[in-house]
Scaffold this active site. Structure first.
Site, short mmCIF file in Angstrom:
data_model
loop_
_atom_site.label_atom_id
_atom_site.label_comp_id
_atom_site.label_asym_id
_atom_site.label_seq_id
_atom_site.Cartn_x
_atom_site.Cartn_y
_atom_site.Cartn_z
CB CYS A 380 2.35 -3.58 -1.77
SG CYS A 380 1.37 -2.25 -1.05
CG HIS A 519 -0.71 -3.95 -5.75
ND1 HIS A 519 -0.37 -5.13 -5.12
CD2 HIS A 519 -1.02 -3.08 -4.77
CE1 HIS A 519 -0.49 -4.97 -3.82
NE2 HIS A 519 -0.89 -3.73 -3.58
CD GLU A 521 0.05 -7.22 -8.12
OE1 GLU A 521 1.08 -6.56 -8.36
OE2 GLU A 521 -0.49 -7.23 -6.98
#
Ligand code: GLN
Length: 547
Positions: A380, A519, A521
């Site tokens: 990001c 994102h 993750e």
């Protein structure tokens, strides 16, 4: 029939209620049951999206675009069940709904009160969209006795009365402090906490006690007697080397059996814990290790990047490698040359963030990674800074910057390479925003698809050219500069399906330099590491072999 487990906490905060809930979810799944997990937070923010990461840790984003508590991340990582907007609520949201309805005239003629209007709204939330799961696990944030929490405790008490007998149980998490001088685990704080809970009409069925070591029989019996639970429903929760050992540890202590027993269920077969044995084995027996630097803005509080830290652990597990993370405040590189600090690291990660502070340091870290050919993952803001670095130092746009920072400063200082996105497509709808919109919930949020370029490094890593990842940002890399940057070697290898929004960039002629606008993750699991994190750690391992 859905069975409800309400999880509350007492004595102190930060006991690991979220983790205990997530581990219980995993254990029930291992016994063949389906689960959903929910979080009820007593604070007055409508959602955690507007809270400082320093204060509240990471904001976890769901596929359907809700900004939620980081405990939902634990739930997803342990159960693989994707959370939804309907799985997270706060007092702020409950009250704003009640007040909205009052203004609309829904309760015309009535005096609006905490009981029943607020509690009814909480109960409606708990009841909403259970998906026919076998178990619904509802965690109440905070500790029993907090003023803000009272309506939630009252609501779950009523809820258990509204349902047929035996459909709801209560699990309470407390702390057994160890008194060095007495050489004893002290049970009194737990007794008081349960007393508090019982005074508001809730009697716990299962008591989970955080303690430094095993609970001796004498203390266990005392807890059972004074707290009115069965001795084998007093479950010890020790400190563990890794959170991913929690399902096995809780099973060993009998948590899943105690919960089923409280529902009057008699498990015929032992749970299938194969997945968790494999996870624990990969964590405990790494074959090597790597050092990764995370250059971020909120590095004083690790919880601010919870999912990234976990995704790196998962990436390490995929490579049977221990990942040692060092957190570096990006502002350091505004004062000092990154080289002196970053030499010796096998990979560099620049995570997301908001505002200008520290971003020049991130840009310098990205430059170091590009020039020294160190693996780099920009997430990001970390992607946006990598693009600005390329624009400034490779593509001759010396004053490239982000509109985010110009907005903050109130004047134009940069050539806008990253701009404020005002209109985009979500599903088959167009979303529009203005620069002065509310700050809450107005970003490009949730799952969006991206199309990956055939033959690119990322298409190889994903093994696909169509992906879907979660987003949380207002600003975008401008495709105006795409050709110029691609000519320099920075490939735009992932784009939104309409071709307008860059989703992924990668440097050619670099072993591993990837920036993603989303994102990744948030979707990584210990038993299914995200491909980007698995490959990033693989690249770090390869780099460690070069030095
Ligand atoms: N501040 C940037 C934006 O809003 C990046 C956000 C993030 O890193 N999540 O676009």
């Amino acid at each position: 029939m859905v069975r409800y487990v309400f999880i509350t906490g007492g004595v102190v905060s930060s006991l690991g209620k979220g983790l205990a809930s997530a581990a219980l979810g995993a254990l029930l799944q291992a016994r063949g049951h389906s689960v959903r997990l929910r979080k009820l937070d007593p604070y007055l923010n409508v959602d955690p999206g507007t809270m400082s990461p320093f204060e509240h840790g990471e904001v976890f984003v769901t596929d359907d675009g809700a900004e939620t508590d980081l405990d939902l991340g634990h739930y997803e990582r342990f159960t693989g069940v994707s959370a939804r907007a309907t799985d997270s609520v706060s007092s702020g949201r409950i009250y704003s709904r009640v007040l909205e309805r009052e203004r609309r005239g829904d309760y015309l003629g009535k005096t609006i009160q905490v009981i029943p209007h607020v509690t009814n709204e909480i109960k409606a939330f708990i009841n909403n969209g259970d998906d026919g799961a076998d178990f619904m696990l509802c965690e109440i944030g905070g500790t029993v006795g907090d003023i803000e929490g009272l309506p939630f405790f009252e609501a779950i008490r009523q809820f258990s009365q509204d349902k047929p007998r035996g459909q709801c149980i209560f699990m309470h998490l407390t702390l057994l402090p160890y008194m060095e001088a007495a050489g004893e685990l002290k049970t009194k704080p737990t007794q008081h906490s349960v007393k508090e809970l019982r005074s508001i009409g809730i009697a716990p069925d299962v008591l989970v006690c955080r303690s430094a070591g095993p609970i001796p029989a004498k203390e266990r019996e005392k807890l059972a007697l004074f707290c009115n639970v069965r001795p084998d429903s007093v479950i010890a929760a020790y400190d563990l080397k890794s959170i991913y050992e929690a399902p096995l540890a809780y099973h060993h202590e009998g948590l899943d059996r105690a919960v089923l027993d409280a529902f009057g269920m008699d498990p015929a077969l032992p749970p299938d814990l194969g997945r968790w044995h494999d996870v624990a084995d990969r964590i405990s027996n790494p074959e090597g290790e790597v050092k990764i630097a995370i250059i971020g803005k909120y590095t004083q509080l690790e919880d601010a990047y919870k999912s990234i830290a976990e995704a790196l652990v998962h990436g390490g597990m995929a490579n049977r490698t221990r990942v040692n993370v060092e957190w570096v405040d990006a502002e350091l590189f505004e004062r000092e040359d990154p080289a002196g600090h970053l030499e010796g690291f096998h990979a560099i990660l620049v995570p997301g963030g908001f505002g200008e502070r520290g971003t020049e340091g991130m840009i310098r870290a990205a430059r170091f990674a590009r020039e020294r050919k160190v693996p780099y993952l920009g997430i990001c803001l970390g992607m946006q800074m990598a693009v600005i670095e390329a624009a400034r130092n490779v593509a001759d746009l010396g004053d490239a910057g982000s509109e985010e920072f110009d907005h903050e400063a109130g004047k134009q200082r940069f050539t806008t390479v990253v701009y404020h996105l005002k209109e985009w497509v979500s599903g088959n709808q167009t979303v529009t925003r203005r620069a002065d919109d509310d700050k809450g919930g107005t970003m490009r949020l949730g799952a969006y698809s991206a199309v990956l370029r055939e033959g690119s490094q990322v298409a190889g890593i994903y093994g696909a050219t169509a992906i879907e990842e979660r987003h949380r940002h207002r600003y975008e890399v401008d495709i105006k500069y795409r050709e110029q940057l691609e000519r320099c070697g920075l490939k735009f290898s992932g784009m939104s399906p309409d071709g307008r929004l860059p989703e992924i960039v990668e440097w050619q002629d670099h072993p591993w330099f990837i920036g993603v606008q989303f994102h990744p993750e948030l979707k990584s699991k210990p038993f299914a590491p995200h491909p980007l994190f698995a490959d990033f750690v693989r690249a770090a391992v390869a780099a460690s072999r070069l030095v």
